[in-house]
Scaffold this motif. Structure first.
Motif, PDB file in Angstrom:
ATOM      1  N   LYS A 177     -68.253 -25.083  52.401  1.00 11.38           N
ATOM      2  CA  LYS A 177     -68.465 -23.730  51.891  1.00 11.38           C
ATOM      3  C   LYS A 177     -67.447 -23.394  50.804  1.00 11.38           C
ATOM      4  O   LYS A 177     -67.776 -22.738  49.813  1.00 11.38           O
ATOM      5  CB  LYS A 177     -68.324 -22.717  53.029  1.00 11.38           C
ATOM      6  N   LEU A 178     -66.199 -23.813  51.015  1.00 13.66           N
ATOM      7  CA  LEU A 178     -65.152 -23.412  50.081  1.00 13.66           C
ATOM      8  C   LEU A 178     -64.042 -24.445  50.028  1.00 13.66           C
ATOM      9  O   LEU A 178     -63.898 -25.284  50.927  1.00 13.66           O
ATOM     10  CB  LEU A 178     -64.591 -22.032  50.457  1.00 13.66           C
ATOM     11  N   PHE A 179     -63.283 -24.365  48.943  1.00 10.87           N
ATOM     12  CA  PHE A 179     -62.052 -25.132  48.781  1.00 10.87           C
ATOM     13  C   PHE A 179     -60.919 -24.138  48.621  1.00 10.87           C
ATOM     14  O   PHE A 179     -60.937 -23.289  47.733  1.00 10.87           O
ATOM     15  CB  PHE A 179     -62.142 -26.044  47.553  1.00 10.87           C
ATOM     16  N   TYR A 180     -59.920 -24.236  49.493  1.00 11.13           N
ATOM     17  CA  TYR A 180     -58.768 -23.330  49.460  1.00 11.13           C
ATOM     18  C   TYR A 180     -57.593 -24.029  48.786  1.00 11.13           C
ATOM     19  O   TYR A 180     -57.245 -25.164  49.138  1.00 11.13           O
ATOM     20  CB  TYR A 180     -58.380 -22.914  50.880  1.00 11.13           C
ATOM     21  N   VAL A 213     -61.212 -20.621  46.664  1.00  8.56           N
ATOM     22  CA  VAL A 213     -60.295 -19.542  47.044  1.00  8.56           C
ATOM     23  C   VAL A 213     -58.932 -19.923  46.482  1.00  8.56           C
ATOM     24  O   VAL A 213     -58.284 -20.845  46.960  1.00  8.56           O
ATOM     25  CB  VAL A 213     -60.238 -19.342  48.563  1.00  8.56           C
ATOM     26  N   GLU A 214     -58.512 -19.195  45.443  1.00 10.63           N
ATOM     27  CA  GLU A 214     -57.268 -19.477  44.730  1.00 10.63           C
ATOM     28  C   GLU A 214     -56.219 -18.454  45.157  1.00 10.63           C
ATOM     29  O   GLU A 214     -56.319 -17.271  44.837  1.00 10.63           O
ATOM     30  CB  GLU A 214     -57.504 -19.389  43.220  1.00 10.63           C
ATOM     31  N   ASP A 215     -55.229 -18.911  45.892  1.00 17.17           N
ATOM     32  CA  ASP A 215     -54.194 -18.039  46.444  1.00 17.17           C
ATOM     33  C   ASP A 215     -52.963 -18.130  45.538  1.00 17.17           C
ATOM     34  O   ASP A 215     -52.446 -19.226  45.287  1.00 17.17           O
ATOM     35  CB  ASP A 215     -53.856 -18.521  47.858  1.00 17.17           C
ATOM     36  N   ARG A 227     -46.508 -20.369  31.749  1.00 13.74           N
ATOM     37  CA  ARG A 227     -47.512 -19.896  32.695  1.00 13.74           C
ATOM     38  C   ARG A 227     -48.835 -20.613  32.455  1.00 13.74           C
ATOM     39  O   ARG A 227     -49.264 -20.775  31.310  1.00 13.74           O
ATOM     40  CB  ARG A 227     -47.697 -18.395  32.545  1.00 13.74           C
ATOM     41  N   LEU A 228     -49.493 -21.039  33.522  1.00 12.15           N
ATOM     42  CA  LEU A 228     -50.774 -21.735  33.422  1.00 12.15           C
ATOM     43  C   LEU A 228     -51.909 -20.783  33.768  1.00 12.15           C
ATOM     44  O   LEU A 228     -51.742 -19.855  34.569  1.00 12.15           O
ATOM     45  CB  LEU A 228     -50.801 -22.933  34.378  1.00 12.15           C
ATOM     46  N   PRO A 229     -53.084 -20.993  33.176  1.00 16.10           N
ATOM     47  CA  PRO A 229     -54.222 -20.107  33.490  1.00 16.10           C
ATOM     48  C   PRO A 229     -54.672 -20.282  34.934  1.00 16.10           C
ATOM     49  O   PRO A 229     -54.581 -21.371  35.507  1.00 16.10           O
ATOM     50  CB  PRO A 229     -55.306 -20.576  32.510  1.00 16.10           C
ATOM     51  N   TRP A 230     -55.125 -19.198  35.524  1.00 17.00           N
ATOM     52  CA  TRP A 230     -55.721 -19.287  36.850  1.00 17.00           C
ATOM     53  C   TRP A 230     -56.994 -20.130  36.801  1.00 17.00           C
ATOM     54  O   TRP A 230     -57.707 -20.173  35.786  1.00 17.00           O
ATOM     55  CB  TRP A 230     -56.096 -17.894  37.341  1.00 17.00           C
ATOM     56  N   ILE A 231     -57.296 -20.794  37.899  1.00 21.43           N
ATOM     57  CA  ILE A 231     -58.588 -21.473  38.030  1.00 21.43           C
ATOM     58  C   ILE A 231     -59.709 -20.462  37.854  1.00 21.43           C
ATOM     59  O   ILE A 231     -60.765 -20.768  37.283  1.00 21.43           O
ATOM     60  CB  ILE A 231     -58.695 -22.177  39.398  1.00 21.43           C
TER      61      ILE A 231
END
Length: 405
Positions: A177-180, A213-215, A227-231
């Motif tokens: 369902k997801l990758f955390y 899910v990007e924490d 600083r790197l861009p968020w996924i």
């Protein structure tokens, strides 16, 4: 009035049992360690806590006073589940300024980002669903997914983060369902996923059909590098971005946020209504006021944490057994250490604690087979002098025949 005598013990029926998920999921080993090592004489590298002496007590107190003086009826009243509009608007500006165009209605305020994880598990996961996680993984995420009844599968990686080819293969085979993921200054390893891999993770999710899910609780604690861009910037339609004020403002406020596509965000709102109705109004309004000076506070914190990271890095070579390896995080709160294979850091911990120093063994962070020679060190809660003393104690605790589990 008739008083009924209690039934004899021998004839009383037992109460129904706990739910299976409550029986199968244990507590946090990290919190158990913190309870054991709470003595003031212990140099505690085990916690994931911000340094309390750096809290801006005066600035936060002023924010609360201003809110209570100016809008007391609003501050002490119930709020909307989605969160106070003034805080969501200010957060949206902040997220947009960091490269991800965001409106206030894209955000849900949560009671800490940990609640965001729980809401997502409620909204997305059925018992038996598969979840992919990094290897090793943030411990409390493993707890959330376990309580949801998910099947958790670890994705291999290296010192830079997840192996995208392995992720692609596992998504195709396991249909999760997801990758955390915690791609920036990860807990527990401190590693940061490079920009090209972030884009590649987004591409896998788009091609295979997958939630990400990007924490990001640590992203503002960067001490060097860009600083790197968020996924999420690569895959807005299938990425949930979680953020927190705990590491940059104060964890006691219990304030986090969730940015998600509309249908999923609305499902999380319903889940939150059932959980706690809304995050405390007063805390939200005070945080919105404090956002006006947050950047200056974070800059001061970064300077101190950078010095503490460097102090720990400078002392590790003398403190650890020959053959040990460790990373140099560009930010965050943690260093990840791998001792020689003969060492079991879980078995070693009681002996090390007798020297009045503590760490977190690496084993609990693994969803699959653990690397028992690993450990996590938090460098932000001690001064450079305390770090030096703690490393001397750690060396003494490790300076003996290795213990195998």
């Amino acid at each position: 009035m008739t008083v009924t005598e209690p039934a004899p013990e021998s004839t009383r029926a037992p109460v129904p049992p706990l739910a299976a998920r409550a029986r199968s999921i244990g507590g946090s080993p990290v919190r158990d360690i913190l309870a054991v090592t709470a003595r003031p004489e212990v140099v505690n590298f085990a916690g994931g806590l911000p340094a309390p002496e750096l809290f801006d007590r005066d600035g936060i107190a002023a924010a609360f006073r201003d809110v209570l003086a100016e809008t007391p009826a609003r501050a002490l009243q119930y709020s909307t589940t989605e969160g106070e509009p003034v805080l969501r608007a200010a957060l949206a500006e902040r997220v947009t300024a960091h490269g991800l165009p965001t409106g206030a209605d894209d955000l849900l305020i949560t009671t800490g980002s940990q609640q965001g994880l729980s809401l997502l598990a409620t909204a997305l996961l059925e018992p038996g669903d598969t979840v992919l996680v990094e290897n090793p993984c943030y411990l409390a995420a493993l707890q959330v997914f376990g309580l949801a009844g998910a099947r958790v599968v670890a994705v291999p990686g290296d010192e830079h983060g997840v192996d995208v080819a392995a992720l692609d293969e596992l998504v195709a085979r396991e249909r999760p369902k997801l990758f955390y993921t915690v791609p920036t200054f990860q807990n527990p390893t401190g590693r940061t996923l490079p920009a090209d891999r972030r884009a590649a993770v987004a591409e896998v999710a788009a091609r295979r059909g997958l939630w990400i899910v990007e924490d990001d609780p640590y992203g503002e604690l960067r001490y060097e590098g860009e600083r790197l861009p968020w996924i999420a910037a690569h895959a807005e339609d299938r990425t949930v971005l979680l953020g927190s004020f705990s590491k940059v403002m104060a964890p006691g406020l219990r304030l986090g946020w969730l940015r998600a596509p509309g249908a999923l965000r609305r499902a999380c709102v319903v889940a939150k209504q059932a959980a706690d109705l809304h995050t405390p109004t007063l805390n939200q309004l005070a945080a919105a006021r404090y956002l006006e000076v947050l950047d200056a506070h974070v800059a001061r914190v970064r300077d101190v944490y950078r010095e503490r990271r460097d102090a720990m890095l400078a002392g590790l070579a003398e403190a650890l057994p020959e053959g040990s390896v460790w990373n140099r995080p560009e930010g965050g709160m943690f260093l990840w250490v791998r001792l020689p294979e003969a060492y079991d850091t879980t078995a070693l911990l009681p002996r090390v604690v007798r020297h009045n120093v503590a760490y977190v063994p690496g084993a609990p962070f693994y969803a699959g087979d653990p690397d028992r020679s690993t450990l996590r060190l938090c460098f932000v809660t001690q001064t450079p002098e305390e770090i030096g003393e703690g490393l001397r104690r750690l060396a003494a605790g490790l300076d003996a025949k290795p213990l195998m589990g």
